[in-house]
Design a protein around this motif. Structure first.
Motif, PDB file in Angstrom:
ATOM      1  N   LEU A  65      45.442   5.507 -24.014  1.00  0.00           N
ATOM      2  CA  LEU A  65      45.329   5.134 -25.419  1.00  0.00           C
ATOM      3  C   LEU A  65      44.606   6.218 -26.207  1.00  0.00           C
ATOM      4  O   LEU A  65      45.080   6.660 -27.264  1.00  0.00           O
ATOM      5  N   THR A  68      46.841   9.252 -26.309  1.00  0.00           N
ATOM      6  CA  THR A  68      47.969   9.093 -27.235  1.00  0.00           C
ATOM      7  C   THR A  68      47.547   9.324 -28.682  1.00  0.00           C
ATOM      8  O   THR A  68      48.261   9.965 -29.459  1.00  0.00           O
ATOM      9  N   MET A 188      51.288   7.036 -20.757  1.00  0.00           N
ATOM     10  CA  MET A 188      50.624   5.755 -20.520  1.00  0.00           C
ATOM     11  C   MET A 188      51.366   4.924 -19.478  1.00  0.00           C
ATOM     12  O   MET A 188      50.745   4.338 -18.586  1.00  0.00           O
TER      13      MET A 188
END
Length: 302
Positions: A65, A68, A188
């Motif tokens: 996360l 990203t 992910m």
């Protein structure tokens, strides 16, 4: 739609948005599946410490996360031309140093409940299981987001493709974060899978929950702490001697992260393969030794 490895690694000009995003997603999955020094050591350390499928998947998710978010920012910079700083300066050294420092801080917290310590003296003593058992802290999963944000500044072949080839082809700045977003999602997906795999290494037979917890936390703490020190040393060496970062032995494999034995690959091998696996074996032996000593004391008492 069939996509060749050549197209993935050398995307043509004039691609529609949908194909750009698809390529970004697949590149992200390759990035997450191959031994990358910016992902594997961190995901391994946190996932192993949670010793469950759910905990390992959560570790992979939270790290990715943060990663990203940073990648979406990076491709935006690529669209407006500000990512050129990566062509002018080698940031591997500073990124390794900062990533290593954060790893060491997290590992220090798990091992001692302190944010910085030097447990070198413990290496000289064998009977430390009972002494340290109550000192080990739970793995701070929220730190994985911080790791992801920092590690995202690392720059390799995959980042170059989405930043300098794919992002500039988008029709407007509003689309610019999307290649990074889809690349991060691809990473992910694979990190969640590997996080679950790493975490389940801890499911040893005939071990109590308490024993598994000890082995898992000790392994996570040692891997983060000593692995972090390795990253710090590598970062300082590259800052002092930039030519080190260019050293590589080609493997003949065209896929990035598998194409050469270089500093990044060696960091993965040292942190995950050497420190991580050695820590699992060492912690397991501590538990077995302690269990044996308790059994002997019970026999003597009888």
């Amino acid at each position: 739609m069939m996509i060749s490895i050549t197209t993935l690694l050398n995307p043509p000009e004039g691609l529609p948005v949908t194909e750009i995003l698809l390529l970004s997603l697949i590149l992200g999955m390759l990035h997450g599946a191959t031994p990358d020094e910016h992902t594997w050591p961190i995901t391994f350390s946190y996932a192993i410490g949670k010793y469950s499928t759910k905990g390992g998947m959560k570790a992979g998710f939270l790290f990715s996360l943060g990663f990203t978010i940073q990648r979406a920012f990076l491709t935006t910079l690529g669209f407006i031309g500000l990512a050129a700083i990566y062509k002018e300066y080698n940031l591997d050294g500073p990124v390794y140093f900062i990533v290593g420092l954060v790893m060491a801080i997290a590992g220090s917290y798990i091992l001692k409940g302190k944010y910085l310590h030097l447990p070198i003296d413990k290496l000289l003593h064998k009977d430390i299981h009972q002494e340290e058992e109550n000192m080990l802290r739970d793995v701070p999963l929220k730190m994985t987001i911080v790791h992801g944000l920092i590690a995202g500044f690392g720059f390799g072949a995959y980042a170059s493709i989405i930043t300098f080839i794919l992002a500039p082809q988008l029709p407007s700045i509003w689309y610019a974060p999307l290649p990074g977003l889809f690349f991060g999602i691809g990473t992910m997906i694979m990190q969640i899978i590997f996080g679950a795999i790493f975490a389940n290494i801890m499911k040893l037979k005939r071990m109590t929950e308490e024993e598994i917890s000890y082995i898992a936390r000790k392994t996570a703490g040692r891997t983060l702490y000593y692995g972090g020190l390795v990253f710090v040393i590598a970062g300082l060496l590259i800052i002092a001697l930039p030519a080190i970062d260019n050293w590589a032995i080609s493997t003949g494999n065209p896929i990035p992260n598998l194409d050469a034995i270089d500093i990044g690959f060696l960091l993965v091998v040292i942190v995950v393969g050497l420190i991580g696996i050695t820590s699992i074996i060492s912690s397991y032996r501590e538990v077995v030794r302690t269990k044996h000593d308790k059994q002997e004391k019970v026999k003597e008492a009888k």
